[in-house]
Design an enzyme around this catalytic site. Structure first.
Site, short mmCIF file in Angstrom:
data_model
loop_
_atom_site.label_atom_id
_atom_site.label_comp_id
_atom_site.label_asym_id
_atom_site.label_seq_id
_atom_site.Cartn_x
_atom_site.Cartn_y
_atom_site.Cartn_z
N LYS A 59 0.96 -1.22 0.10
CA LYS A 59 -0.05 -0.12 -0.01
C LYS A 59 0.71 1.19 0.24
CE LYS A 59 -4.50 -1.56 1.99
NZ LYS A 59 -5.34 -1.31 2.80
N ASN A 80 -4.87 1.92 -2.04
CA ASN A 80 -5.27 0.32 -2.31
C ASN A 80 -5.85 0.22 -3.58
OD1 ASN A 80 -7.73 1.82 -1.83
ND2 ASN A 80 -8.49 -0.01 -0.60
N ASP A 95 -10.66 2.51 0.97
CA ASP A 95 -11.36 2.11 2.24
C ASP A 95 -12.33 3.39 3.08
OD1 ASP A 95 -10.31 -0.47 2.27
OD2 ASP A 95 -8.46 -0.15 3.29
N GLY A 118 -9.23 3.14 17.56
CA GLY A 118 -8.26 2.48 16.69
C GLY A 118 -7.52 3.80 16.02
N ALA A 122 -7.09 1.15 9.03
CA ALA A 122 -8.64 1.37 8.50
C ALA A 122 -9.04 2.67 9.15
CB ALA A 122 -9.44 0.19 8.99
N ARG A 147 0.94 5.37 18.33
CA ARG A 147 0.02 5.41 17.16
C ARG A 147 -1.13 6.20 16.94
NH1 ARG A 147 -1.21 0.06 13.28
NH2 ARG A 147 -1.73 -1.11 15.20
P1 NDP Z 1 -4.25 -2.47 12.26
O1 NDP Z 1 -3.53 -3.45 12.51
O2 NDP Z 1 -3.41 -1.55 11.06
O3 NDP Z 1 -4.76 -1.78 13.32
C1 NDP Z 1 -5.52 -2.28 14.34
C2 NDP Z 1 -6.20 -1.40 15.33
O4 NDP Z 1 -6.78 -2.12 16.44
C3 NDP Z 1 -5.04 -0.62 16.15
O5 NDP Z 1 -5.61 0.51 16.29
C4 NDP Z 1 -5.11 -1.30 17.50
O6 NDP Z 1 -4.57 -0.56 18.65
C5 NDP Z 1 -6.43 -1.86 17.66
N1 NDP Z 1 -6.65 -3.10 18.63
C6 NDP Z 1 -6.21 -4.22 18.23
N2 NDP Z 1 -6.61 -5.17 19.16
C7 NDP Z 1 -7.01 -4.39 20.27
C8 NDP Z 1 -7.27 -4.58 21.45
N3 NDP Z 1 -7.40 -5.88 21.98
N4 NDP Z 1 -7.44 -3.58 22.47
C9 NDP Z 1 -7.32 -2.25 21.96
N5 NDP Z 1 -7.04 -1.98 20.54
C10 NDP Z 1 -7.14 -2.94 19.83
O7 NDP Z 1 -5.44 -2.89 11.38
P2 NDP Z 1 -6.35 -2.60 10.45
O8 NDP Z 1 -6.82 -0.84 10.54
O9 NDP Z 1 -5.91 -2.61 8.80
O10 NDP Z 1 -7.84 -3.20 10.33
C11 NDP Z 1 -8.75 -3.05 11.59
C12 NDP Z 1 -9.86 -3.79 11.17
O11 NDP Z 1 -10.52 -3.44 10.09
C13 NDP Z 1 -9.74 -5.20 10.93
O12 NDP Z 1 -10.45 -5.97 11.56
C14 NDP Z 1 -10.14 -5.18 9.42
O13 NDP Z 1 -10.32 -6.55 9.06
C15 NDP Z 1 -10.85 -4.26 9.33
N6 NDP Z 1 -10.90 -3.73 8.09
C16 NDP Z 1 -12.44 -3.63 7.27
C17 NDP Z 1 -12.56 -3.03 6.09
C18 NDP Z 1 -13.94 -3.09 5.68
O14 NDP Z 1 -14.05 -2.76 4.44
N7 NDP Z 1 -15.01 -3.36 6.24
C19 NDP Z 1 -11.29 -2.46 5.47
C20 NDP Z 1 -10.00 -2.56 5.96
C21 NDP Z 1 -9.85 -3.39 7.36
P3 NDP Z 1 -3.08 -0.33 18.89
O15 NDP Z 1 -2.66 0.99 17.92
O16 NDP Z 1 -2.85 0.13 20.21
O17 NDP Z 1 -2.26 -1.49 18.71
#
Ligand code: NDP
Length: 270
Positions: A59, A80, A95, A118, A122, A147
């Site tokens: 990306k 993307n 997205d 988050g 996304a 982050r």
């Molecule tokens: P990333 O790995 O880039 O980011 C994940 C985010 O979730 C971070 O902010 C992380 O926090 C947070 N997080 C994960 N687990 C926890 C937890 N247990 N407690 C608190 N915070 C948590 O992932 P993406 O942004 O790429 O994807 C996120 C979601 O979006 C996924 O489920 C993906 O499938 C979905 N998605 C859906 C799309 C759609 O079209 N519907 C398109 C793209 C993605 P920290 O920064 O603290 O680690």
């Protein structure tokens, strides 16, 4: 163009739109290694591709191989979806645009107050599109301060958005006056019981609650929000609409989102 496995449900969704519009086009899933990315982009251009999607890890790396970027992709620094415009390959990010299209079915975000959980890819895409759509203020709630802080700085500096970071500890209370609440984390993905640390009593009737998680489609957050009289938006809509925006870019047509949603849901088995 992706490194993902073959049989991607996105293929079924996009090709359903082509078939519905009697376009004899193909959407093909291909694996490209990071070392071959530049060659692959030049090859796609040489072979007359109208564009392509790219996923992680391409990306950001794809950008130097393109001829330009759309507004939100330039702010995010992530692409993307690549679109041929004349002889140029322009990088877009669909997205956040897909999310916005989905959100617009419930509410116009202009002038609204938003809480976003988050700060990953996304959430970043969503926050940038919301800022470009003219929201009034954003409260970003994230576990990692580093982050979260990076995204807040981007929104403040590049888009002059009134943004506040809350480091997520314990159950978060949604501030009074919030119009839109979004889960932009992966909490709940393939985990129907997983719970967002949120004080449910602060979800008020009439708020719009959206989830990026698309499997399960009805996440625990959406069920809780609906039970409290909120309007809810599921993550499948975002996934469908980023496909809709891609097909619009590539073909100039307005595909039927229902046709695409049905094909995607069938391929995903949801
Ligand atoms: P990333 O790995 O880039 O980011 C994940 C985010 O979730 C971070 O902010 C992380 O926090 C947070 N997080 C994960 N687990 C926890 C937890 N247990 N407690 C608190 N915070 C948590 O992932 P993406 O942004 O790429 O994807 C996120 C979601 O979006 C996924 O489920 C993906 O499938 C979905 N998605 C859906 C799309 C759609 O079209 N519907 C398109 C793209 C993605 P920290 O920064 O603290 O680690």
């Amino acid at each position: 163009m992706s490194q993902g496995a073959a049989g991607n449900p996105t293929v079924a969704m996009i090709e359903a739109a082509f078939a519905h519009h009697n376009l004899h086009w193909r959407y093909v899933n291909m694996e490209v290694t990071p070392a071959e990315l530049g060659v692959a982009v030049r090859g796609a251009k040489a072979m007359g591709f109208r564009g392509f999607n790219c996923s992680l890890p391409h990306k950001v790396a794809v950008i130097p191989h393109l001829d330009g970027l759309g507004e939100s992709a330039a702010v995010m620094g992530a692409v993307n979806c690549v679109v041929r415009r004349g002889e140029k390959f322009i990088g877009e990010n669909t997205d956040g645009k897909g999310f916005l299209k989905s959100l617009n079915t419930a509410i116009d975000p202009k002038g609204k107050s938003v809480v976003l959980f988050g700060a990953g890819g996304a959430a970043r895409a969503i926050a940038v599109e919301l800022a470009l759509a003219g929201i009034q203020r954003l409260t970003l709630v994230n576990r990692s301060e580093t982050r979260g802080g990076e995204l807040v700085e981007l929104l403040r500096n590049k888009l002059k958005l009134d943004t506040q970071l809350v480091v997520w500890k314990g159950d978060y209370s949604i501030p009074t006056g919030t119009d839109i609440v979004i889960n932009g984390t992966s909490i709940g993905l393939y985990a129907p019981e997983a719970r967002l640390a949120l004080d449910l009593h602060t979800l008020k009737q009439g708020m719009v609650v959206a989830d990026v998680v698309f499997s399960p489609v009805r996440t625990r957050l959406l069920e809780d929000a609906a039970a409290r009289g909120c309007r809810d938006i599921d993550g499948l809509g975002m996934l469908v609409n980023q496909g809709v925006v891609g097909v619009q870019y590539w073909t100039g047509l307005n595909p039927d989102p229902e046709v695409m949603r049905k094909a995607l849901a069938a391929a995903m088995g949801v």
